[in-house]
Motif scaffolding. Structure first.
Motif, PDB file in Angstrom:
ATOM      1  N   HIS A 165       0.809  -1.225   0.000  1.00 25.47           N
ATOM      2  CA  HIS A 165       0.000   0.000   0.000  1.00 25.47           C
ATOM      3  C   HIS A 165       0.843   1.277   0.000  1.00 25.47           C
ATOM      4  O   HIS A 165       0.656   2.154  -0.843  1.00 25.47           O
ATOM      5  CB  HIS A 165      -0.940  -0.003   1.210  1.00 25.47           C
ATOM      6  N   SER A 166       1.764   1.386   0.925  1.00 29.02           N
ATOM      7  CA  SER A 166       2.563   2.608   1.028  1.00 29.02           C
ATOM      8  C   SER A 166       3.667   2.673  -0.017  1.00 29.02           C
ATOM      9  O   SER A 166       4.326   3.707  -0.155  1.00 29.02           O
ATOM     10  CB  SER A 166       3.176   2.720   2.430  1.00 29.02           C
ATOM     11  N   MET A 167       3.855   1.576  -0.780  1.00 32.38           N
ATOM     12  CA  MET A 167       4.870   1.560  -1.832  1.00 32.38           C
ATOM     13  C   MET A 167       4.282   1.855  -3.210  1.00 32.38           C
ATOM     14  O   MET A 167       5.031   1.988  -4.174  1.00 32.38           O
ATOM     15  CB  MET A 167       5.559   0.188  -1.869  1.00 32.38           C
ATOM     16  N   LEU A 168       2.974   1.972  -3.304  1.00 34.04           N
ATOM     17  CA  LEU A 168       2.358   2.174  -4.608  1.00 34.04           C
ATOM     18  C   LEU A 168       2.828   3.467  -5.269  1.00 34.04           C
ATOM     19  O   LEU A 168       2.951   3.535  -6.489  1.00 34.04           O
ATOM     20  CB  LEU A 168       0.827   2.173  -4.473  1.00 34.04           C
ATOM     21  N   HIS A 169       3.079   4.499  -4.441  1.00 31.99           N
ATOM     22  CA  HIS A 169       3.582   5.733  -5.046  1.00 31.99           C
ATOM     23  C   HIS A 169       5.111   5.792  -5.044  1.00 31.99           C
ATOM     24  O   HIS A 169       5.702   6.838  -5.273  1.00 31.99           O
ATOM     25  CB  HIS A 169       2.992   6.978  -4.371  1.00 31.99           C
ATOM     26  N   GLU A 170       5.750   4.643  -4.801  1.00 33.13           N
ATOM     27  CA  GLU A 170       7.210   4.505  -4.915  1.00 33.13           C
ATOM     28  C   GLU A 170       7.558   3.506  -6.017  1.00 33.13           C
ATOM     29  O   GLU A 170       8.719   3.121  -6.168  1.00 33.13           O
ATOM     30  CB  GLU A 170       7.807   3.999  -3.587  1.00 33.13           C
ATOM     31  N   ASN A 171       6.573   3.109  -6.782  1.00 34.10           N
ATOM     32  CA  ASN A 171       6.688   2.012  -7.734  1.00 34.10           C
ATOM     33  C   ASN A 171       6.807   2.568  -9.154  1.00 34.10           C
ATOM     34  O   ASN A 171       5.915   3.271  -9.625  1.00 34.10           O
ATOM     35  CB  ASN A 171       5.442   1.124  -7.593  1.00 34.10           C
ATOM     36  N   ASN A 172       7.897   2.258  -9.853  1.00 38.65           N
ATOM     37  CA  ASN A 172       8.111   2.798 -11.192  1.00 38.65           C
ATOM     38  C   ASN A 172       7.071   2.326 -12.198  1.00 38.65           C
ATOM     39  O   ASN A 172       6.739   3.051 -13.148  1.00 38.65           O
ATOM     40  CB  ASN A 172       9.513   2.464 -11.698  1.00 38.65           C
ATOM     41  N   GLN A 173       6.552   1.127 -11.997  1.00 37.92           N
ATOM     42  CA  GLN A 173       5.479   0.655 -12.873  1.00 37.92           C
ATOM     43  C   GLN A 173       4.250   1.548 -12.735  1.00 37.92           C
ATOM     44  O   GLN A 173       3.628   1.935 -13.728  1.00 37.92           O
ATOM     45  CB  GLN A 173       5.116  -0.796 -12.535  1.00 37.92           C
ATOM     46  N   VAL A 174       3.934   1.909 -11.500  1.00 41.51           N
ATOM     47  CA  VAL A 174       2.812   2.811 -11.244  1.00 41.51           C
ATOM     48  C   VAL A 174       3.109   4.200 -11.803  1.00 41.51           C
ATOM     49  O   VAL A 174       2.251   4.842 -12.413  1.00 41.51           O
ATOM     50  CB  VAL A 174       2.516   2.887  -9.732  1.00 41.51           C
TER      51      VAL A 174
END
Length: 300
Positions: free
Chosen positions: A281-290
């Motif tokens: 959850h907290s990594m979704l905005h740290e994810n290059n795919q996203v």
């Protein structure tokens, strides 16, 4: 004795001259090689910049980023940094909203085609979605009054996605406010934390909606028809593994819950499921795919 030393000395001098010439030649070749590499690198940098410029459509339309529960200015830092480094967008303004609804702004919109980013920070970052809805309205009213904006994009993570959706359903028809052209809900619990995946297939969810409805979702059933029909939407959900249909916090079925609701109201909507441990959850905005999915949806 002198006949022997003279040729030897001469040979020694010729040897030194030869070495010096060789060194000079090697230095020249080295310098030319370095210059060639530098020129090649410069060409590659220019081409990379041109590729980034060509990959996105630049406009003056701002994209507002709204953090989730307990979020801070760091919540979208990595994503915004990625977009700036890739020459996709530029953060031009940060707006802090205080509990009384007043605003503090840093930076300003330049009116240039930078795909400007406005980051919204709630000082009271654990407040409810109804108050956050009003705070988002205050920001949009400020931007309209100050910059006469016609349109914006909204990206909301978690609670920020819920509050942004509620804003669109509450104020989406008000002509005095900028229209939301594109909306992204990133790991947003549209049906609370109800998980129907243990008995409901994804296909059934997308076709018919969740079969266990939270009060929030029931609100959204009434609010969705009031969202501007011109708004295009993207729902992004995280799935940690084949056996864990959640991002560790928000169930997959909740993050995608409003998909069928939007389809039934004839909205243009798409969804994406991000898999693996980086979909936490907290990594979704740290994810290059996203990052790439969001950039593509907003600007390509």
């Amino acid at each position: 004795m002198k006949k022997f030393l003279f040729p030897l000395g001469l040979l020694f001098i010729l040897f030194l001259v030869g070495c010096q010439g060789s060194n000079n030649t090697e230095t020249q070749h080295s310098n030319q090689s370095n210059q060639s590499r530098n020129a090649t690198q410069a060409d590659e940098d220019v081409k990379a910049s041109q590729r980034s410029d060509a990959a996105v459509e630049k406009s003056t339309k701002p994209t507002l980023f709204v953090h989730g529960y307990q979020g801070t200015v760091n919540s979208f830092r990595s994503m915004i940094q990625y977009m700036e480094e890739e020459n996709m967008a530029e953060r031009e303004m940060t707006v802090t909203v205080y509990p009384d609804g007043s605003l503090d702004t840093q930076g300003e919109l330049t009116g240039e085609r930078t795909n400007p980013i406005v980051q919204i920070i709630f000082e009271d970052n654990i407040n409810n979605e109804w108050n956050q809805t009003e705070w988002i309205k205050n920001v949009l009213s400020f931007l309209e009054d100050s910059y006469q904006l016609d349109q914006v994009n909204l990206v909301g993570h978690s609670m920020g996605g819920v509050s942004s959706y509620r804003y669109m359903g509450t104020y989406g028809q008000e002509e005095a406010l900028p229209e939301v052209e594109k909306f992204i809900g990133l790991g947003a619990p549209f049906n609370g934390f109800i998980n129907t995946s243990d008995h409901q297939s994804l296909d059934d969810l997308l076709e018919n909606g969740p079969d266990n409805l939270s009060e929030r979702y029931q609100d959204f059933e009434e609010l969705t028809p009031q969202v501007s029909q011109d708004t295009t939407l993207l729902l992004i959900a995280g799935q940690l593994s084949e056996s864990d249909f959640s991002d560790g916090t928000v169930p997959l079925t909740s993050a995608l819950a409003v998909y069928s609701l939007l389809k039934a109201n004839e909205f243009e909507v798409d969804y994406s499921i991000v898999n693996g441990q980086d979909a936490q959850h907290s990594m979704l905005h740290e994810n290059n795919q996203v990052n790439k999915q969001i950039a593509q949806f907003l600007w390509e």
